[in-house]
Every structure is written in C-alpha cells, then in structure tokens.
Motif scaffolding. Structure first.
Motif, short mmCIF file in Angstrom:
data_model
loop_
_atom_site.label_atom_id
_atom_site.label_comp_id
_atom_site.label_asym_id
_atom_site.label_seq_id
_atom_site.Cartn_x
_atom_site.Cartn_y
_atom_site.Cartn_z
N GLU A 133 0.85 -1.19 0.00
CA GLU A 133 0.00 0.00 0.00
C GLU A 133 0.88 1.24 0.00
O GLU A 133 1.89 1.30 0.70
CB GLU A 133 -0.91 0.02 1.24
N THR A 182 -11.01 -1.17 8.99
CA THR A 182 -9.76 -0.65 9.56
C THR A 182 -9.58 0.81 9.18
O THR A 182 -9.19 1.64 10.01
CB THR A 182 -8.56 -1.47 9.03
N ASP A 183 -9.85 1.12 7.90
CA ASP A 183 -9.74 2.52 7.48
C ASP A 183 -10.63 3.41 8.32
O ASP A 183 -10.23 4.50 8.75
CB ASP A 183 -10.18 2.67 6.01
N ASN A 208 -1.41 -4.78 3.20
CA ASN A 208 -2.80 -4.45 3.51
C ASN A 208 -2.96 -3.45 4.66
O ASN A 208 -4.03 -3.30 5.22
CB ASN A 208 -3.63 -5.72 3.78
N ARG A 209 -1.88 -2.80 5.02
CA ARG A 209 -1.97 -1.77 6.07
C ARG A 209 -1.11 -0.59 5.67
O ARG A 209 -0.14 -0.74 4.93
CB ARG A 209 -1.45 -2.31 7.42
N TYR A 210 -1.49 0.58 6.14
CA TYR A 210 -0.63 1.74 5.95
C TYR A 210 -0.64 2.57 7.21
O TYR A 210 -1.60 2.54 7.99
CB TYR A 210 -1.05 2.58 4.74
N GLN A 211 0.42 3.29 7.41
CA GLN A 211 0.50 4.21 8.53
C GLN A 211 1.55 5.25 8.18
O GLN A 211 2.63 4.91 7.68
CB GLN A 211 0.91 3.47 9.81
N PHE A 236 -5.06 8.46 19.81
CA PHE A 236 -4.72 8.79 18.42
C PHE A 236 -4.24 10.22 18.25
O PHE A 236 -3.98 10.65 17.13
CB PHE A 236 -5.91 8.51 17.50
N GLU A 296 -6.66 -9.97 11.01
CA GLU A 296 -5.28 -9.58 10.69
C GLU A 296 -4.55 -9.27 12.00
O GLU A 296 -5.13 -9.09 13.05
CB GLU A 296 -5.29 -8.33 9.80
N ARG A 297 -3.26 -9.18 11.87
CA ARG A 297 -2.42 -8.88 13.01
C ARG A 297 -2.86 -7.56 13.67
O ARG A 297 -3.16 -6.59 13.00
CB ARG A 297 -0.99 -8.72 12.49
N ARG A 356 -1.92 1.17 17.67
CA ARG A 356 -2.26 1.74 16.36
C ARG A 356 -3.66 1.40 15.91
O ARG A 356 -4.26 2.08 15.14
CB ARG A 356 -1.30 1.19 15.30
N CYS A 357 -4.14 0.27 16.39
CA CYS A 357 -5.35 -0.23 15.75
C CYS A 357 -6.25 -0.95 16.74
O CYS A 357 -5.84 -1.88 17.38
CB CYS A 357 -4.95 -1.21 14.65
N GLU A 358 -7.49 -0.44 16.85
CA GLU A 358 -8.47 -1.25 17.54
C GLU A 358 -9.17 -2.01 16.45
O GLU A 358 -10.05 -1.50 15.77
CB GLU A 358 -9.44 -0.35 18.30
N ASN A 359 -8.74 -3.22 16.24
CA ASN A 359 -9.20 -3.94 15.06
C ASN A 359 -10.72 -4.13 15.08
O ASN A 359 -11.27 -4.58 16.05
CB ASN A 359 -8.50 -5.29 14.98
N PRO A 360 -11.35 -3.74 14.01
CA PRO A 360 -12.82 -3.87 13.95
C PRO A 360 -13.23 -5.32 13.90
O PRO A 360 -12.47 -6.19 13.50
CB PRO A 360 -13.16 -3.15 12.66
N GLU A 378 -9.51 3.85 12.04
CA GLU A 378 -8.29 4.63 12.23
C GLU A 378 -8.33 6.00 11.54
O GLU A 378 -7.32 6.66 11.41
CB GLU A 378 -7.10 3.80 11.76
N SER A 402 -3.48 10.68 14.39
CA SER A 402 -2.74 9.66 13.65
C SER A 402 -3.41 9.33 12.33
O SER A 402 -4.60 9.54 12.13
CB SER A 402 -2.59 8.40 14.50
N ILE A 403 -2.60 8.82 11.42
CA ILE A 403 -3.04 8.47 10.07
C ILE A 403 -2.70 7.01 9.84
O ILE A 403 -1.53 6.64 9.80
CB ILE A 403 -2.25 9.27 9.01
N ALA A 404 -3.72 6.19 9.69
CA ALA A 404 -3.46 4.78 9.42
C ALA A 404 -4.71 4.16 8.84
O ALA A 404 -5.76 4.77 8.80
CB ALA A 404 -3.03 4.06 10.70
N GLY A 405 -4.57 2.94 8.41
CA GLY A 405 -5.70 2.21 7.86
C GLY A 405 -5.21 1.09 7.00
O GLY A 405 -4.11 0.58 7.22
N GLY A 406 -6.02 0.72 6.04
CA GLY A 406 -5.61 -0.34 5.14
C GLY A 406 -6.76 -1.26 4.83
O GLY A 406 -7.85 -1.15 5.38
N HIS A 452 -4.37 6.55 -0.04
CA HIS A 452 -3.64 5.29 0.04
C HIS A 452 -4.20 4.36 -1.02
O HIS A 452 -5.19 4.67 -1.67
CB HIS A 452 -3.69 4.69 1.46
#
Ligand code: ZN
Lengths: 159, 110
Positions: free
Chosen positions: A25, A97-98, A57-60, B54, B96-97, B102-106, A101, B86-90, A85
């Motif tokens: 990504e 996830t998008d 499959n992730r970006y930061q 965040f 997923e891990r 960074r991530c409260e996984n949905p 975050e 913060s800026i993140a996603g994917g 992204h």
C-alpha cells in the motif's frame, strides 16, 4: 454530496504512487484549500508506509512526517486536506480498519484500487461528523482537472 | 510558544491554524489552549483527562510521549507544538495482526 476537486497532475501522481509500491500500500497527504463544498487539492506529498510488517494491507504515516508535511503546506499557504492510500488487489472502498483509524474529521480519504499493478478505480470519502462517536464516511464526487495546473506543486513527474 | 492546530480541530479553535500561548511546559501550553478554547478539550483528552490515544503531540520534531519529562517538558517561546491526529488504515480486515496502540481492530470484515 461534496466534491473533491483535484488537478490532473495530482490525480495521476497518487495513482502512479500506488502502482509503484504495488503489491504494497502507498500513502500520502493531500494539500489544498477549502472550497465551500469540499476540498480543492493542489498538491500531494508522498509518505513512507511505516507498516513494513504488513505493508500489503496496512498503511501508517509516521506523525513526524506529517509534522513536516504540514509545515511545508503552511509555507505554501495550503492545508492538509486529506490523505490517500492504495488497496492492492482490493476494491476502492474503505475498510473497517480505514474507518476505525480515520481521525481527521472534515478531511478527504482517497483510495485507489490497484489491480495486478495497474491503478483502477479511485474513490474519495469525506470523513463527516463532529466527534469520534458520530463520524462517518460519505462518498464524494471526484472532479479531476478543475484546479488550475499552475497551482500544482506535486512530486509527480511533470510535463 | 506556537501551537499548530490540525485541520479537523480548527473549527473548535476559532478557525485558527495556530495559537500562541505563554505557558512554560507542554502541559501548561495544552491547558492554556483548552482554557482559551474549551471546545477543544473533548477532542484532545479522554474523560479521565489523558491525551486520546490517536492524538500525537510533537514538540518541534519530537514526540512528547518519548521525551524524558513527557508533558512536563519545559518549553521556550520559540518552540512549536504540533497536534497531529494519527493516520493509518488499510484493506486489512478481521483476523489480521493487531496492534493495541495503532489499531483497535474492527470486528467485521469487508
Ligand atoms: Zn484502506
């Protein structure tokens, strides 16, 4: 529905970025000005993807990189208007996830699907709402080339 | 010192992109900021008064969380404080891990 106005050069640059980093990504910031009903994007800034552990499959974006991008935007009289992204071999729709975050309320999140290394659909989603509790994504219209090319200062190859 | 306000928080800071405060520490600066603009408080802090996970605060180019004195770090008038959500996603989905910070996984996938 709001409209994301973006120059052809920036549009091409963010899509090319996704092709370059495929199968990982890509990510970066969109710089522009508020235009009443959506952002007018005049430049983009590439950022490194710090999620090297799961870059497919992730970006930061490292916050310190954003501190520098914001400083540069300020110098050009622009604001951080959003982020972009790519989704390698995945649709150009925001993922849970998008959404979880996304914290820049009022900013645009642009996603480009990159299928087998080629940029496909690009969509933009405005992070609407006023708090973390009521935030939601609203798809926007993307209006390419509605920004005067002379204002563009992107990192893309020009000409 | 100057505090830079990120795009999403400007509506709660009188539309300003930067605010000057005279406090002597990072904490003091954030206190002064939220005293002048009380609407900012709930966007920056949890109900317990801790910075939201965040919300990143950078003193010049340094993450305040990693400074030895953290929020008690002294500041001078020429310093700048940047507030950076913060800026993140994917495209990663359920299973997923995870990373607690960074991530409260949905719980639902795409
Ligand atoms: Zn995504």
């Amino acid at each position: 529905m709001s409209t994301l106005r973006i120059s052809q050069a920036v549009y091409d640059a963010i899509r090319a970025h996704g092709e370059e980093t495929y199968p990982h990504e890509c990510c970066g910031a969109l710089l522009g000005r508020s235009s009443g009903n959506g952002w007018r994007i005049e430049a983009s800034a590439r950022a490194g993807n710090t999620r090297t552990d799961s870059a497919h499959n992730r970006y930061q974006i490292a916050p310190v990189e954003l501190v520098r991008i914001e400083r540069e935007a300020r110098r050009q009289g622009l604001e951080i208007a959003g982020f972009y992204h790519s989704h390698p071999d995945h649709p150009a729709q925001w993922s849970p996830t998008d959404f979880a975050e996304a914290h820049w309320l009022g900013c645009s999140y642009v996603i480009t699907a990159v299928a087998q290394g080629k940029a496909a659909v690009t969509n933009s989603f405005l992070l609407a709402g006023t708090t973390e509790e009521d935030k939601h994504f609203q798809q926007e219209t993307i209006d390419v080339a509605a920004v005067e090319p002379f204002a563009v200062q992107s990192e893309s190859k020009k000409g | 010192m100057t505090i830079f306000i990120p795009t999403p928080l400007r509506p709660y800071a009188g539309g300003k992109d930067a605010v000057n405060v005279s406090a002597g520490t990072v904490n003091g600066a954030l206190d002064e900021l939220t005293r002048n603009f009380p609407d900012l408080r709930k966007h920056l802090f949890t109900g317990e008064g801790k910075l939201r996970a965040f919300v990143n605060v950078y003193l010049n180019d340094e993450d305040v969380r990693y400074l030895p004195q953290k929020e008690s770090t002294p500041v001078s008038p020429s310093d700048t404080l940047s507030i950076i959500p913060s800026i993140a996603g994917g495209s990663a989905t359920h299973g997923e891990r995870k990373n607690a910070f960074r991530c409260e996984n949905p719980s639902s996938g795409v």
